[in-house]
Design an enzyme around this catalytic site. Sequence first.
Site, PDB file in Angstrom:
ATOM      1  N   ASP A 100       0.859  -1.193   0.000  1.00 50.49           N
ATOM      2  CA  ASP A 100       0.000   0.000   0.000  1.00 50.49           C
ATOM      3  C   ASP A 100       0.893   1.241   0.000  1.00 50.49           C
ATOM      4  O   ASP A 100       2.069   1.175   0.374  1.00 50.49           O
ATOM      5  CB  ASP A 100      -0.914   0.025   1.235  1.00 50.49           C
ATOM      6  CG  ASP A 100      -1.842   1.234   1.211  1.00 50.49           C
ATOM      7  OD1 ASP A 100      -2.644   1.341   0.265  1.00 50.49           O
ATOM      8  OD2 ASP A 100      -1.745   2.097   2.098  1.00 50.49           O
ATOM      9  N   SER A 101       0.300   2.364  -0.400  1.00 52.66           N
ATOM     10  CA  SER A 101       1.050   3.621  -0.395  1.00 52.66           C
ATOM     11  C   SER A 101       1.447   4.025   1.032  1.00 52.66           C
ATOM     12  O   SER A 101       2.398   4.774   1.214  1.00 52.66           O
ATOM     13  CB  SER A 101       0.202   4.723  -1.026  1.00 52.66           C
ATOM     14  OG  SER A 101      -1.034   4.819  -0.342  1.00 52.66           O
ATOM     15  N   CYS A 108      -3.866  -1.101  -2.364  1.00 52.31           N
ATOM     16  CA  CYS A 108      -4.153   0.332  -2.506  1.00 52.31           C
ATOM     17  C   CYS A 108      -4.998   0.525  -3.775  1.00 52.31           C
ATOM     18  O   CYS A 108      -4.582   0.109  -4.860  1.00 52.31           O
ATOM     19  CB  CYS A 108      -2.826   1.072  -2.642  1.00 52.31           C
ATOM     20  SG  CYS A 108      -2.979   2.813  -2.998  1.00 52.31           S
ATOM     21  N   ASN A 109      -6.162   1.114  -3.617  1.00 53.49           N
ATOM     22  CA  ASN A 109      -7.036   1.307  -4.781  1.00 53.49           C
ATOM     23  C   ASN A 109      -6.412   2.215  -5.825  1.00 53.49           C
ATOM     24  O   ASN A 109      -6.561   2.005  -7.024  1.00 53.49           O
ATOM     25  CB  ASN A 109      -8.366   1.932  -4.341  1.00 53.49           C
ATOM     26  CG  ASN A 109      -9.221   0.932  -3.626  1.00 53.49           C
ATOM     27  OD1 ASN A 109      -9.960   0.199  -4.251  1.00 53.49           O
ATOM     28  ND2 ASN A 109      -9.102   0.867  -2.315  1.00 53.49           N
ATOM     29  N   THR A 110      -5.709   3.242  -5.354  1.00 48.72           N
ATOM     30  CA  THR A 110      -5.101   4.187  -6.288  1.00 48.72           C
ATOM     31  C   THR A 110      -4.057   3.454  -7.138  1.00 48.72           C
ATOM     32  O   THR A 110      -4.069   3.543  -8.375  1.00 48.72           O
ATOM     33  CB  THR A 110      -4.460   5.354  -5.505  1.00 48.72           C
ATOM     34  OG1 THR A 110      -5.421   5.881  -4.596  1.00 48.72           O
ATOM     35  CG2 THR A 110      -3.979   6.431  -6.432  1.00 48.72           C
ATOM     36  N   CYS A 158     -11.429   3.076  -1.279  1.00 53.21           N
ATOM     37  CA  CYS A 158     -10.150   3.571  -0.756  1.00 53.21           C
ATOM     38  C   CYS A 158      -9.923   2.825   0.543  1.00 53.21           C
ATOM     39  O   CYS A 158     -10.862   2.625   1.326  1.00 53.21           O
ATOM     40  CB  CYS A 158     -10.224   5.080  -0.503  1.00 53.21           C
ATOM     41  SG  CYS A 158      -8.794   5.717   0.407  1.00 53.21           S
ATOM     42  N   THR A 159      -8.662   2.422   0.751  1.00 54.33           N
ATOM     43  CA  THR A 159      -8.340   1.593   1.923  1.00 54.33           C
ATOM     44  C   THR A 159      -8.728   2.238   3.247  1.00 54.33           C
ATOM     45  O   THR A 159      -8.933   1.539   4.241  1.00 54.33           O
ATOM     46  CB  THR A 159      -6.825   1.344   1.957  1.00 54.33           C
ATOM     47  OG1 THR A 159      -6.164   2.602   1.760  1.00 54.33           O
ATOM     48  CG2 THR A 159      -6.414   0.375   0.897  1.00 54.33           C
ATOM     49  N   HIS A 160      -8.797   3.564   3.274  1.00 50.83           N
ATOM     50  CA  HIS A 160      -9.071   4.262   4.535  1.00 50.83           C
ATOM     51  C   HIS A 160     -10.556   4.304   4.882  1.00 50.83           C
ATOM     52  O   HIS A 160     -10.912   4.454   6.042  1.00 50.83           O
ATOM     53  CB  HIS A 160      -8.581   5.707   4.450  1.00 50.83           C
ATOM     54  CG  HIS A 160      -7.104   5.842   4.361  1.00 50.83           C
ATOM     55  ND1 HIS A 160      -6.350   5.210   3.410  1.00 50.83           N
ATOM     56  CD2 HIS A 160      -6.236   6.553   5.118  1.00 50.83           C
ATOM     57  CE1 HIS A 160      -5.087   5.521   3.572  1.00 50.83           C
ATOM     58  NE2 HIS A 160      -4.990   6.347   4.601  1.00 50.83           N
TER      59      HIS A 160
HETATM   60  N1  DGL Z   1      -4.340   3.651  -0.081  1.00 51.86           N
HETATM   61  C1  DGL Z   1      -4.910   4.633  -0.970  1.00 51.86           C
HETATM   62  C2  DGL Z   1      -6.129   4.062  -1.705  1.00 51.86           C
HETATM   63  O1  DGL Z   1      -6.673   3.033  -1.359  1.00 51.86           O
HETATM   64  C3  DGL Z   1      -5.258   5.934  -0.290  1.00 51.86           C
HETATM   65  C4  DGL Z   1      -4.089   6.723   0.237  1.00 51.86           C
HETATM   66  C5  DGL Z   1      -3.261   7.447  -0.830  1.00 51.86           C
HETATM   67  O2  DGL Z   1      -3.776   8.385  -1.456  1.00 51.86           O
HETATM   68  O3  DGL Z   1      -2.117   7.076  -0.978  1.00 51.86           O
HETATM   69  O4  DGL Z   1      -6.566   4.662  -2.657  1.00 51.86           O
END
Ligand code: DGL
Length: 282
Positions: free
Chosen positions: A6-7, A69-71, A201-203
């Site tokens: 993940d990011s 990470c979705n992004t 988004c993971t959050h």
């Molecule tokens: N983990 C990212 C996601 O799921 C969100 C955090 C980021 O922008 O890096 O999109």
Amino acid sequence: MIGVFDSGSGGLTVLEALVEALPDESFLYLGDHARAPYGERDNAEIVAYTTEAIDFLMRSGCRLVVIACNTAASVALRTIQQTWLPLHHPRNRVLGVLVPMVEALAGVPWHREVPHEDDILLFPRVVLFGTTKTIESRAYLEEVNKRAPGCDIVQQACPGLAGMIEDGASETELLDVVSKRVAAALEGHMGFVPDAAVLGCTHYPLVRHLFAYCLPEETRILSQPDLVADALSDYLRRRPEFSDAGQGGRTVRYLTTGDPAHLRGLAVFMQNLHGQFTRVRL
Ligand code: DGL
């Protein structure tokens, strides 16, 4: 050992579900905290950073890596699977959080890229929330519509929301943002109640209760961590060569490109996980 990338800290929501669902598997988590967030970065950077991280995990012994990470999955998964992986690690595999969600929405397996006449549309109206980059990539939209063209998806970017969650913003502040984004998304469906909502988004699972409060009661919120855990369990049943089952003594380790003493939002994400982060250079 399965790599989870993940990011930053967000992928820990996915890791938590994987650790619970797969008690025999060892995991190596890597958060690119030094370069997070990815949500507002440009595509070339996201592809380059994600590739570098996956390469690191594979060189560390992971034959299977989940992009949590979705992004990163929206922007880089296809390129990595189709062009980079066959050249650099042809026997390894990369999976992404996007895939099980697309399968759930379209109601067909990922490999079914064209609709069949007798397909049943499970969710005619969907709202999708994500980072600016995930929404701009249109990856969810295109992948679902290829398989289920009748599915009407309204996309809604929630810029800054992931950062607010990491920074421990108050419920009132978070509710204010979530309610505005939900209202905008509902407007896109012109008063019709959406059948499903994707917290892409993971959050966002950490503020699921706020989304639930703002969305119509009839709208079903699809849980990404649970879907990913089910999909990975199924994948490992079909491809046992990527599984550690039977080897005993599973481990869960945490790596970061950032400073372990100053990781954003870690306490929020580590409530049900145990372990220390170690700093690595990619
Ligand atoms: N983990 C990212 C996601 O799921 C969100 C955090 C980021 O922008 O890096 O999109």
